[in-house]
Design an enzyme around this catalytic site. Structure first.
Site, PDB file in Angstrom:
ATOM      1  N   SER A 168      -2.168  -3.647   6.628  1.00 24.11           N
ATOM      2  CA  SER A 168      -3.334  -4.506   6.322  1.00 24.11           C
ATOM      3  C   SER A 168      -3.934  -4.130   4.970  1.00 24.11           C
ATOM      4  O   SER A 168      -4.555  -4.967   4.308  1.00 24.11           O
ATOM      5  CB  SER A 168      -4.379  -4.405   7.443  1.00 24.11           C
ATOM      6  OG  SER A 168      -4.824  -3.077   7.599  1.00 24.11           O
ATOM      7  N   GLY A 169      -3.774  -2.862   4.569  1.00 21.94           N
ATOM      8  CA  GLY A 169      -4.280  -2.453   3.254  1.00 21.94           C
ATOM      9  C   GLY A 169      -5.272  -1.295   3.286  1.00 21.94           C
ATOM     10  O   GLY A 169      -5.951  -1.038   2.296  1.00 21.94           O
ATOM     11  N   LYS A 170      -5.326  -0.563   4.393  1.00 22.55           N
ATOM     12  CA  LYS A 170      -6.289   0.557   4.514  1.00 22.55           C
ATOM     13  C   LYS A 170      -6.058   1.607   3.434  1.00 22.55           C
ATOM     14  O   LYS A 170      -7.002   2.040   2.757  1.00 22.55           O
ATOM     15  CB  LYS A 170      -6.171   1.225   5.900  1.00 22.55           C
ATOM     16  CG  LYS A 170      -6.380   0.298   7.078  1.00 22.55           C
ATOM     17  CD  LYS A 170      -6.171   0.994   8.400  1.00 22.55           C
ATOM     18  CE  LYS A 170      -4.770   1.521   8.635  1.00 22.55           C
ATOM     19  NZ  LYS A 170      -3.725   0.459   8.690  1.00 22.55           N
ATOM     20  N   SER A 171      -4.821   2.060   3.288  1.00 17.64           N
ATOM     21  CA  SER A 171      -4.524   3.104   2.294  1.00 17.64           C
ATOM     22  C   SER A 171      -4.762   2.578   0.888  1.00 17.64           C
ATOM     23  O   SER A 171      -5.372   3.258   0.053  1.00 17.64           O
ATOM     24  CB  SER A 171      -3.073   3.579   2.430  1.00 17.64           C
ATOM     25  OG  SER A 171      -2.891   4.215   3.675  1.00 17.64           O
ATOM     26  N   SER A 188      -6.224   3.476  13.975  1.00 20.87           N
ATOM     27  CA  SER A 188      -7.266   3.691  14.994  1.00 20.87           C
ATOM     28  C   SER A 188      -7.472   2.434  15.836  1.00 20.87           C
ATOM     29  O   SER A 188      -8.514   1.787  15.743  1.00 20.87           O
ATOM     30  CB  SER A 188      -8.581   4.171  14.359  1.00 20.87           C
ATOM     31  OG  SER A 188      -8.943   3.470  13.201  1.00 20.87           O
ATOM     32  N   SER A 225      -1.153  -1.816  10.672  1.00 18.36           N
ATOM     33  CA  SER A 225      -0.288  -1.225   9.643  1.00 18.36           C
ATOM     34  C   SER A 225       0.036  -2.302   8.607  1.00 18.36           C
ATOM     35  O   SER A 225       0.381  -3.429   8.966  1.00 18.36           O
ATOM     36  CB  SER A 225       1.003  -0.725  10.308  1.00 18.36           C
ATOM     37  OG  SER A 225       1.877  -0.229   9.327  1.00 18.36           O
TER      38      SER A 225
HETATM   39  N1  LIG Z   1      -5.383  -8.005  -0.991  1.00 19.75           N
HETATM   40  C1  LIG Z   1      -4.693  -6.903  -0.678  1.00 19.75           C
HETATM   41  N2  LIG Z   1      -5.359  -5.809  -0.237  1.00 19.75           N
HETATM   42  C2  LIG Z   1      -4.674  -4.685   0.112  1.00 19.75           C
HETATM   43  N3  LIG Z   1      -3.329  -4.571   0.057  1.00 19.75           N
HETATM   44  C3  LIG Z   1      -2.625  -5.639  -0.380  1.00 19.75           C
HETATM   45  C4  LIG Z   1      -3.277  -6.839  -0.753  1.00 19.75           C
HETATM   46  N4  LIG Z   1      -2.341  -7.726  -1.114  1.00 19.75           N
HETATM   47  C5  LIG Z   1      -1.162  -7.100  -0.998  1.00 19.75           C
HETATM   48  N5  LIG Z   1      -1.318  -5.835  -0.571  1.00 19.75           N
HETATM   49  C6  LIG Z   1      -0.222  -4.888  -0.316  1.00 19.75           C
HETATM   50  O1  LIG Z   1      -0.164  -4.665   1.066  1.00 19.75           O
HETATM   51  C7  LIG Z   1       0.298  -3.341   1.338  1.00 19.75           C
HETATM   52  C8  LIG Z   1      -0.704  -2.626   2.224  1.00 19.75           C
HETATM   53  O2  LIG Z   1      -0.153  -1.390   2.581  1.00 19.75           O
HETATM   54  P1  LIG Z   1      -0.997  -0.114   2.976  1.00 19.75           P
HETATM   55  O3  LIG Z   1      -0.053   1.018   2.941  1.00 19.75           O
HETATM   56  O4  LIG Z   1      -2.227  -0.036   2.147  1.00 19.75           O
HETATM   57  O5  LIG Z   1      -1.409  -0.485   4.469  1.00 19.75           O
HETATM   58  P2  LIG Z   1      -2.060   0.447   5.591  1.00 19.75           P
HETATM   59  O6  LIG Z   1      -3.097  -0.401   6.232  1.00 19.75           O
HETATM   60  O7  LIG Z   1      -2.476   1.733   4.990  1.00 19.75           O
HETATM   61  O8  LIG Z   1      -0.854   0.640   6.600  1.00 19.75           O
HETATM   62  P3  LIG Z   1      -0.465   1.913   7.534  1.00 19.75           P
HETATM   63  O9  LIG Z   1      -1.342   1.838   8.741  1.00 19.75           O
HETATM   64  O10 LIG Z   1       0.969   1.692   7.879  1.00 19.75           O
HETATM   65  O11 LIG Z   1      -0.667   3.165   6.733  1.00 19.75           O
HETATM   66  C9  LIG Z   1       0.491  -2.648  -0.018  1.00 19.75           C
HETATM   67  O12 LIG Z   1       1.833  -2.730  -0.376  1.00 19.75           O
HETATM   68  C10 LIG Z   1      -0.401  -3.504  -0.931  1.00 19.75           C
HETATM   69  O13 LIG Z   1       0.029  -3.465  -2.258  1.00 19.75           O
HETATM   70 MG   LIG Z   2      -1.871   3.717   5.319  1.00 24.85          MG
END
Ligand SMILES: Nc1ncnc2c1ncn2[C@@H]1O[C@H](COP(=O)(O)OP(=O)(O)OP(=O)(O)O)[C@@H](O)[C@H]1O
Ligand SMILES: [Mg+2]
Length: 203
Positions: A38-41, A108, A36
């Site tokens: 990491s930046g997937k969305s 996942s 969570s």
């Molecule tokens: N290099 C990068 N790549 C992606 N996201 C980044 C980066 N640097 C900073 N961020 C920030 O990190 C956050 C990543 O959040 P995101 O909601 O994309 O995560 P997620 O993996 O979808 O989490 P979840 O499993 O909770 O849905 C965002 O706020 C984004 O702006």
């Molecule tokens: Mg997400």
């Protein structure tokens, strides 16, 4: 296990290949996995925008969105997490059959669940994208404030805190968001799609 008996598959005359040809590109699942935060969305949404502007047809399935509807009866126990991924895999498979690039953004956490999705589609139709960032970075970003709640004990079974995350062992693409920007990450994936002839080099 299939519960129903007396069910017979009915083939369509229009095939997946026909649909891909009509669109001018292949179709596949881009399976984003990672902790969570990491930046997937973020990356899958940016990729969707980039692909759309190239005339590539996509659909994005995102964790919380799916849990509002199709999977609203599932929680975060290991069994429910597995069933969550199984259903998403089946939906993604249908979308690949429809000729789309399906971008899925789910933690996942279990290798076995991800491998099961890989197994239900053709070999080149499952592209595992490991979105990697250290737990410290994810916790610092904490875009939804969930790590804070997990540390306070307000959320149980939180991946990385009190539930496991199994790192991919055979991911086609690995992106370290401690190192790469969102734009650079999108570029890595688009290059992969071009090099492996999923989309045209000119696209
Ligand atoms: N290099 C990068 N790549 C992606 N996201 C980044 C980066 N640097 C900073 N961020 C920030 O990190 C956050 C990543 O959040 P995101 O909601 O994309 O995560 P997620 O993996 O979808 O989490 P979840 O499993 O909770 O849905 C965002 O706020 C984004 O702006
Ligand atoms: Mg997400």
């Amino acid at each position: 296990m299939t519960k129903a008996k007396n069910i017979v598959w009915h083939e369509s005359e229009v095939t997946k290949r026909d649909r891909q040809e009509a669109k001018g590109h292949k179709s596949a699942i881009l399976w984003f996995t990672g902790l969570s935060g990491s930046g997937k969305s973020t990356i899958s949404a940016a990729l969707e925008t980039a692909l759309h502007s190239k005339g590539v047809h996509t659909y994005r399935l995102d964790g919380d969105n799916v849990r509002h509807g199709l999977n609203k009866n599932l929680g975060f126990s290991p069994d429910d997490r597995s069933e969550n991924i199984r259903r998403i895999g089946e939906v993604a498979k249908l979308m690949v059959d429809a000729g789309l690039f399906t971008l899925t953004a789910f933690i996942s956490p279990y290798q076995e669940d991800r491998d099961q999705v890989r197994e239900i589609v053709d070999a080149d139709e499952f592209i595992e994208v490991y979105v990697k960032a250290s737990l410290e970075t994810c916790e610092e970003r904490d875009p939804k404030g969930l790590y804070k709640k997990a540390r306070l004990g307000e959320i149980k079974d939180f991946t990385g805190i009190d539930a496991p995350y199994e790192e991919p062992v055979n991911a086609e693409i690995s992106i370290d968001t401690n190192q790469l920007s969102i734009e650079e990450s999108v570029e890595v994936i688009i290059s992969y799609l071009k090099e492996n002839n999923y989309i045209k080099k000119s696209q």
